[in-house]
Design a protein around this motif. Structure first.
Motif, mmCIF file in Angstrom:
data_model
loop_
_atom_site.group_PDB
_atom_site.id
_atom_site.type_symbol
_atom_site.label_atom_id
_atom_site.label_comp_id
_atom_site.label_asym_id
_atom_site.label_seq_id
_atom_site.Cartn_x
_atom_site.Cartn_y
_atom_site.Cartn_z
ATOM 1 N N LEU A 10 0.831 -1.201 0.000
ATOM 2 C CA LEU A 10 0.000 0.000 0.000
ATOM 3 C C LEU A 10 0.870 1.256 0.000
ATOM 4 N N LYS A 11 0.267 2.335 -0.448
ATOM 5 C CA LYS A 11 1.001 3.604 -0.550
ATOM 6 C C LYS A 11 0.379 4.632 0.394
ATOM 7 N N ASN A 12 1.082 5.718 0.538
ATOM 8 C CA ASN A 12 0.524 6.870 1.241
ATOM 9 C C ASN A 12 -0.028 7.851 0.210
ATOM 10 N N TYR A 13 -0.989 8.652 0.635
ATOM 11 C CA TYR A 13 -1.570 9.658 -0.250
ATOM 12 C C TYR A 13 -1.254 11.030 0.343
ATOM 13 N N ILE A 14 -0.305 11.683 -0.285
ATOM 14 C CA ILE A 14 0.193 12.950 0.253
ATOM 15 C C ILE A 14 0.187 13.992 -0.857
ATOM 16 N N GLU A 15 -0.379 15.128 -0.571
ATOM 17 C CA GLU A 15 -0.441 16.249 -1.520
ATOM 18 C C GLU A 15 -1.040 15.817 -2.865
ATOM 19 N N GLY A 16 -2.078 15.028 -2.790
ATOM 20 C CA GLY A 16 -2.783 14.627 -4.014
ATOM 21 C C GLY A 16 -2.063 13.605 -4.859
ATOM 22 N N LYS A 17 -1.019 12.982 -4.287
ATOM 23 C CA LYS A 17 -0.275 11.975 -5.062
ATOM 24 C C LYS A 17 -0.121 10.697 -4.235
ATOM 25 N N TRP A 18 -0.131 9.576 -4.927
ATOM 26 C CA TRP A 18 0.151 8.301 -4.262
ATOM 27 C C TRP A 18 1.659 8.103 -4.228
ATOM 28 N N VAL A 19 2.180 7.939 -3.035
ATOM 29 C CA VAL A 19 3.639 7.816 -2.929
ATOM 30 C C VAL A 19 4.010 6.570 -2.119
ATOM 31 N N ASP A 20 5.067 5.921 -2.569
ATOM 32 C CA ASP A 20 5.593 4.779 -1.821
ATOM 33 C C ASP A 20 6.239 5.280 -0.537
ATOM 34 N N SER A 21 6.078 4.499 0.503
ATOM 35 C CA SER A 21 6.767 4.849 1.734
ATOM 36 C C SER A 21 8.255 4.552 1.575
ATOM 37 N N ALA A 22 9.063 5.387 2.197
ATOM 38 C CA ALA A 22 10.506 5.151 2.173
ATOM 39 C C ALA A 22 10.901 4.060 3.165
ATOM 40 N N SER A 23 9.993 3.732 4.022
ATOM 41 C CA SER A 23 10.292 2.734 5.048
ATOM 42 C C SER A 23 10.477 1.351 4.432
ATOM 43 N N ASP A 24 11.449 0.611 4.970
ATOM 44 C CA ASP A 24 11.592 -0.765 4.480
ATOM 45 C C ASP A 24 10.806 -1.741 5.363
ATOM 46 N N LYS A 25 10.081 -1.187 6.316
ATOM 47 C CA LYS A 25 9.288 -2.053 7.197
ATOM 48 C C LYS A 25 7.843 -2.126 6.702
ATOM 49 N N THR A 26 7.386 -3.319 6.426
ATOM 50 C CA THR A 26 5.975 -3.508 6.075
ATOM 51 C C THR A 26 5.409 -4.629 6.938
ATOM 52 N N GLU A 27 4.104 -4.619 7.096
ATOM 53 C CA GLU A 27 3.424 -5.713 7.808
ATOM 54 C C GLU A 27 2.371 -6.312 6.893
ATOM 55 N N ALA A 28 2.085 -7.578 7.131
ATOM 56 C CA ALA A 28 1.066 -8.253 6.327
ATOM 57 C C ALA A 28 -0.329 -7.847 6.787
ATOM 58 N N VAL A 29 -1.208 -7.632 5.818
ATOM 59 C CA VAL A 29 -2.633 -7.474 6.122
ATOM 60 C C VAL A 29 -3.258 -8.842 5.846
ATOM 61 N N ALA A 89 -2.431 -7.979 1.521
ATOM 62 C CA ALA A 89 -1.722 -6.734 1.211
ATOM 63 C C ALA A 89 -0.544 -6.620 2.160
ATOM 64 N N ARG A 90 0.328 -5.669 1.843
ATOM 65 C CA ARG A 90 1.376 -5.318 2.814
ATOM 66 C C ARG A 90 1.266 -3.825 3.072
ATOM 67 N N VAL A 91 1.319 -3.478 4.337
ATOM 68 C CA VAL A 91 1.136 -2.083 4.716
ATOM 69 C C VAL A 91 2.470 -1.534 5.240
ATOM 70 N N PRO A 92 2.886 -0.386 4.719
ATOM 71 C CA PRO A 92 4.171 0.164 5.176
ATOM 72 C C PRO A 92 4.048 0.823 6.545
ATOM 73 N N MET A 93 5.110 0.728 7.307
ATOM 74 C CA MET A 93 5.190 1.433 8.587
ATOM 75 C C MET A 93 5.900 2.763 8.308
ATOM 76 N N SER A 94 5.122 3.750 7.968
ATOM 77 C CA SER A 94 5.694 5.010 7.474
ATOM 78 C C SER A 94 6.544 5.690 8.541
ATOM 79 N N THR A 95 7.387 6.589 8.077
ATOM 80 C CA THR A 95 8.346 7.250 8.965
ATOM 81 C C THR A 95 7.802 8.593 9.459
ATOM 82 N N ARG A 96 8.495 9.148 10.441
ATOM 83 C CA ARG A 96 8.127 10.482 10.929
ATOM 84 C C ARG A 96 8.266 11.522 9.833
ATOM 85 N N LYS A 97 9.264 11.348 9.011
ATOM 86 C CA LYS A 97 9.463 12.285 7.903
ATOM 87 C C LYS A 97 8.225 12.286 6.996
#
Lengths: 163, 493
Positions: free
Chosen positions: B14-33, B43-51
């Motif tokens: 899954l991606k994040n939706y930021i500023e009207g765009k779908w973006v991949d998380s930079a995090s290398d950590k994902t969890e299974a849905v 699915a796999r969900v990213p554990m997004s970063t503070r950034k």
């Protein structure tokens, strides 16, 4: 058409949609079969359109009339009572064939003409909607009203078909 | 019965939706849905970063002033467009929800409808956000008015049990009022909101007005601590709700934090038992008991106890458990193996504390789904108010029957709980019903109704440890939460 397990609101609507789809196919076939009788052919064309519109009403009912607050299990409906004992192939003018899923498919409708099939189907639909309305009344009052109205239309259709 | 088709077998990373765009998380950590009915990854969900949280909040902050200047009627029209898209994709939303949450398709359809209802209510923002004024209100020739203004960026931290509905208690009101928004779905059920955001993306909100960020408690903490977020809406367990409340207060934020529950259903001697039992089944076992409005302690007048018990058990035994995409199924699995284990622990503890099992759902087998997290309807008697099973939120399809001798005793039991989310009574007596409504300290009261779930135009209430804050989700409470009142006093000289 498989015998439905009528235990939830969704299952009721699913079967209702299956009945309506069945009716559309049946009446399209009868419209073709009765080309020589303009009045009857028009009646069947109208009925096909009506059952098509009812599918849309049912889909809308499924989307809008379901309240997740009162999704109680539905009990007491025997799916075997609401399965037409014939089925129709999709092609226009196709023959009406004996169904394979209903337990007594070999008996009731064998040898009957298209008008009898149509009346039988309207009767099954009316019974299904009335029984479902009763079963769902406490749970889904608005849906119950929709079902009662559909049953009433089925009765009128049956009278109109005559025979 | 065969089941309805799944929208997709796997939803990818899954991606994040930021500023009207779908973006991949930079995090290398994902969890299974995990699909709770099949036990398979969907699915796999990213554990997004503070950034990435910072990016989302920055986008929302950047978008705010322009969005705030957009006339309410224009904002309302965009809500109509959201509603239209949700209607068009109603069935897909519901099916994805079943796939990732495990609830039945009817429950998912009902939840989707609830989400849409919130958009419908928020579409009335031109009326809802109106202020008020009084000529000569501050003296002769001095007029006074109060206007409602949006505040900036808000965010919600959503739970697993209502993947679509709960974010909709908040975001449509916030955005319709002229705020911008960040949604953090539960990492257990992120696919539904991902799909919904894909629809919302088509509406054409200015970039940054709505954002979605996936992740775990790190993301939640980052949102709560972020200086540019004005307020947080949260739904979850009481310990976490309390933490959210404290943290947001520490960081000077508005907060509405909905916690746990232990809801009692009271059955008086004059209750219409067949209907009461049928209704209570949906309260106790709907959503596999994983809802903050679920009936958990059934308090039954002693003179009808035996009859009630017989009827309730007979009906509960008939509840069909299975994969929610099978339309004949009445109850799905619980959310995870961990949740299942926790519920089984509660059952064991109840037995060890003296509870008598009338219906045991522990060993249920669902044909075709050997890896699902299923627990059948489970019913105890010989339960006393001091037992763990009577006090703590189980969040599963487990209920306790208790005999009572009076309404006063029932209310005492209800009030002995630290929770105050919901309570219901079944009676034909208006006098008893009124007394119950008047005295019981719970936010949502049901009279002959076991799930007192407020509609979108009413607040979703909660008392005591079930809610931290003052303004609730939905309705006018939401409008008040997402706006501040500014008073203007005018004198023309």
């Amino acid at each position: 058409m498989p015998v439905p397990e009528l235990t939830t609101f969704g299952a009721l609507i699913r079967h209702a949609l299956a009945l309506e789809e069945f009716a559309v196919e049946l009446y399209k076939g009868l419209e073709q079969s009765y080309q020589g009788n303009a009045d009857l052919s028009r009646v069947f064309a109208d009925l096909a359109a009506q059952h098509g519109a009812r599918q849309k009403l049912l889909e809308r009912t499924r989307r809008e009339k379901l309240s997740e607050m009162i999704l109680e299990p539905i009990e007491g409906l025997d799916g075997r009572l609401y399965v037409p004992k014939v089925h129709v192939t999709g092609a226009p003018g196709a023959a009406i064939q004996h169904g394979e899923t209903a337990p007594d498919s070999e008996t009731a409708l064998a040898g009957k003409g298209g008008i009898a099939f149509a009346r039988e189907l309207e009767g099954i639909c009316a019974r299904f909607y009335l029984d479902s309305a009763r079963a769902a009344r406490m749970v889904l009052a608005e849906v119950s009203k929709v079902f009662e109205r559909l049953a009433e239309d089925n009765r009128k259709n049956s009278d109109m078909i005559g025979g | 019965m065969s089941h309805l088709p799944e929208v997709k077998e796997h939803y990818g990373i899954l991606k994040n939706y930021i500023e009207g765009k779908w973006v991949d998380s930079a995090s290398d950590k994902t969890e299974a849905v995990i699909n709770p009915a099949t036990g398979k990854e969907i699915a796999r969900v990213p554990m997004s970063t503070r950034k990435e949280v910072d990016d989302a909040v920055a986008a929302a902050k950047e978008a705010w002033w322009s969005w705030r200047e957009t006339p309410p009627v224009t904002r309302a029209r965009m809500m109509f467009a959201v509603k239209e898209l949700l209607e068009q994709h109603f069935e897909e939303i519901a099916r994805i929800m079943v796939q990732e949450n495990g609830k039945t398709i009817d429950e998912a359809r009902g939840e989707t409808r609830r989400a849409i209802e919130n958009v419908e209510v928020a579409s009335g923002i031109t009326t809802l956000q109106m202020g008020y004024s009084l000529e000569d209100g501050a003296g002769s020739g001095i007029d006074e008015e109060a206007i409602r203004q949006p505040l900036g960026v808000f965010a919600c931290i959503a739970p697993f049990n209502f993947p679509a509905m709960i974010p909709f208690w908040f975001w449509p009101y916030a955005v319709a009022c002229g705020n911008t928004y960040v949604i953090k779905p539960s990492r257990q059920v992120p696919c539904t909101m991902q799909y919904i955001l894909e629809l919302i993306d088509r509406v054409g909100f200015p970039p940054g007005v709505i954002n979605l960020i996936n992740g775990s408690h790190d993301v939640a903490d980052a949102l709560m601590e972020h200086p540019d977020i004005k307020g947080i809406s949260f739904v979850g367990s009481t310990p976490v709700a309390r933490h959210v409340y404290k943290t947001c207060a520490q960081y000077g934020k508005r907060v509405q934090a909905q916690g746990g529950a232990k809801n009692c259903l009271v059955v008086m001697s004059d209750a219409v038992l067949p209907q009461a039992v049928s209704n209570m089944l949906s309260s106790c076992f709907g959503c596999a008991g994983q809802r903050c409005l679920a009936g958990s302690n059934l308090l039954i007048m002693e003179d009808i106890y035996d009859e009630f018990k017989e009827r309730f058990i007979a009906r509960a035994k008939n509840i069909k458990v299975g994969y929610g995409l099978d339309e004949s199924v009445n109850m799905g699995p619980v959310i995870s193996a961990k949740a299942r284990a926790k519920i089984l622990d509660y059952i064991e503890k109840a037995i060890s504390e003296g509870g008598r099992l009338l219906l045991d759902g522990r060993d249920i087998k669902v044909e075709g789904y050997p890896d699902g997290f299923f627990i059948g309807p489970t019913v105890f008697e010989n339960v006393t108010p001091d037992m763990t099973i009577a006090k703590e939120e189980v969040f599963g399809p487990v209920v306790s029957l208790m005999k009572i001798s009076s309404l006063d005793e029932a209310i005492d039991i209800i009030h002995s709980s630290p929770f105050g989310n919901a309570a219901s009574i079944y009676t034909q007596s208006g006098k008893i019903a009124r007394e119950f409504k008047y005295r019981v300290q719970a936010g949502n009261i049901g009279i002959n109704l076991g799930i007192a779930a407020p509609m979108a135009y009413f607040p979703f209430a909660g008392y005591k440890d079930s809610f931290f804050g003052d303004l609730h989700g939905q309705g006018m409470d939401a409008i008040n939460f997402f706006t501040d009142r500014k008073v203007v006093i005018t004198r023309w000289i």
